[in-house]
Design a protein around this motif. Sequence first.
Motif, PDB file in Angstrom:
ATOM      1  N   UNK A 100      24.474  36.219  33.882  1.00 46.74           N
ATOM      2  CA  UNK A 100      23.303  35.938  33.051  1.00 46.74           C
ATOM      3  C   UNK A 100      22.566  37.203  32.649  1.00 46.74           C
ATOM      4  N   UNK A 101      22.549  38.162  33.544  1.00 48.45           N
ATOM      5  CA  UNK A 101      21.917  39.442  33.243  1.00 48.45           C
ATOM      6  C   UNK A 101      22.854  40.521  33.789  1.00 48.45           C
ATOM      7  N   UNK A 122      15.076  35.223  26.923  1.00 44.20           N
ATOM      8  CA  UNK A 122      14.565  34.956  28.269  1.00 44.20           C
ATOM      9  C   UNK A 122      14.393  36.239  29.083  1.00 44.20           C
ATOM     10  N   UNK A 124      16.851  38.375  29.918  1.00 45.61           N
ATOM     11  CA  UNK A 124      18.055  38.852  30.600  1.00 45.61           C
ATOM     12  C   UNK A 124      18.696  39.984  29.793  1.00 45.61           C
TER      13      UNK A 124
ATOM     14  N   UNK B  42      17.691  32.488  38.735  1.00 47.15           N
ATOM     15  CA  UNK B  42      18.628  32.773  39.830  1.00 47.15           C
ATOM     16  C   UNK B  42      18.393  34.199  40.332  1.00 47.15           C
ATOM     17  N   UNK B 140      18.098  39.538  39.236  1.00 43.98           N
ATOM     18  CA  UNK B 140      17.490  38.293  38.758  1.00 43.98           C
ATOM     19  C   UNK B 140      18.044  37.900  37.392  1.00 43.98           C
ATOM     20  N   UNK B 141      18.195  36.600  37.195  1.00 43.98           N
ATOM     21  CA  UNK B 141      18.605  36.023  35.908  1.00 43.98           C
ATOM     22  C   UNK B 141      17.623  34.894  35.597  1.00 43.98           C
ATOM     23  N   UNK B 142      17.112  34.849  34.387  1.00 44.57           N
ATOM     24  CA  UNK B 142      16.237  33.745  33.967  1.00 44.57           C
ATOM     25  C   UNK B 142      17.075  32.745  33.170  1.00 44.57           C
ATOM     26  N   UNK B 143      17.103  31.499  33.621  1.00 43.02           N
ATOM     27  CA  UNK B 143      17.884  30.466  32.923  1.00 43.02           C
ATOM     28  C   UNK B 143      17.018  29.607  32.016  1.00 43.02           C
TER      29      UNK B 143
END
Lengths: 255, 146
Positions: A100-101, A122, A124, B42, B140-143
């Motif tokens: 995701x990132x 968002x 990421x 996450x 960190x990942x923002x969903x």
Amino acid sequence: MNCLSFKKLALLSISSAVLIATQSVTAHTRLQTPTIDENNARHGSNYNNEVIGHTCKTAAGEALNTIGTVVVFPDGVDSTLTVNGEASSQPLIDFVQNWGSPVQLIQNNDIFESQDEIQTPLGNVVGFWAGGGKGLQHNLTGLIPFRTSGVVIEPTSCARSVTFQIAIADICQVTTDADFSTDALNLWTPAVGSKFQIEDSSGYNSPATLKVNRTIEALPESCGEGVDVVVIPSAAQLNRDMPIVIDGTQIWPAQ
Amino acid sequence: MKKTLTTFALLAASHLQPLYAHSGGATLGEDGLNASATGLVRITCFDDGNGEPAKLTMRIIDHSEPVEGLLISAQLYKGLMATNVTDQISGDADYSEGVELSAGPGVYRLILNKTAAGPRRFDVEWHCKTADDIHTGTEIIVDQFQ
């Protein structure tokens, strides 16, 4: 300059010219380390480089310096997947727990004066750009350092490897996207119908890749030999994330 | 038309980095209408060389002016374990109490929510730590953020 050193310089120039000719047909822009192991609690991040193997050569034969580069990883949100080469409708989270990132840019101004990360709405980080300054001299190779987050493959999945296709632009002249040609830039991107592809160029549907091998949890017995998963960024994501935008102003492609 | 990217240097000089490592802020429910506005995140804890992660610690602070019945909370879970925390006093200078979830290395889920409609401007801190409270690898990942 004495005669001997002049000869040496001339020989070097000839060698360089030969090297350029060779690189221009073989050296696609890729990652220095294209295959890594899965990791979470063992190693942490993986340090890597984007390797720009050659710059642009116009139809008239003029070699241009590279003045900017863009690297974009799939965001894993609307990315498409193949499983053992077949299209799959499964989401990425079925195979990777923490995508995701995926990337962090490492500050380095050896080639380009300016650089920054590319964020999704968002926040990421899915890529980076670097540009400005003298750029990459056309007869040399460029390294842009970055690191990727440790990738955790879903232990209950049958994935034995997950390969991420990475879109790259090496920019030699700033143009609008309508004027993209190999006279102005090289695009190493998947052919997903985005604005960032040049048909009939050597980079067409030839993205860089990062392959992550499963190395922590053994495959469930029911998986047999396991499957190879490929993750491809969507056209919508590339159209959103490839442009270089600074403080709300799009710098590239020209508008 | 040929142009170079020399404008990068001037423009980039004013580009501000909005987030600092392992803390971040935003406004949940910015439109003021959505009582169910939720953030989903996450956080991966891994060994970055400082040691194997044993837990994730977290705390939150609500910077908005107090509104009766409007508080922001955070829930943290991994696998079959969970915890939560609420900043009981909005707008003061103090964080909530810190909470920790001792679920080892891997991917934790953090959910942010609030009790009623209305925006909540907040900051949250998160740190993966070893059993000896040494800070270790944290990503960190923002969903989702509403």
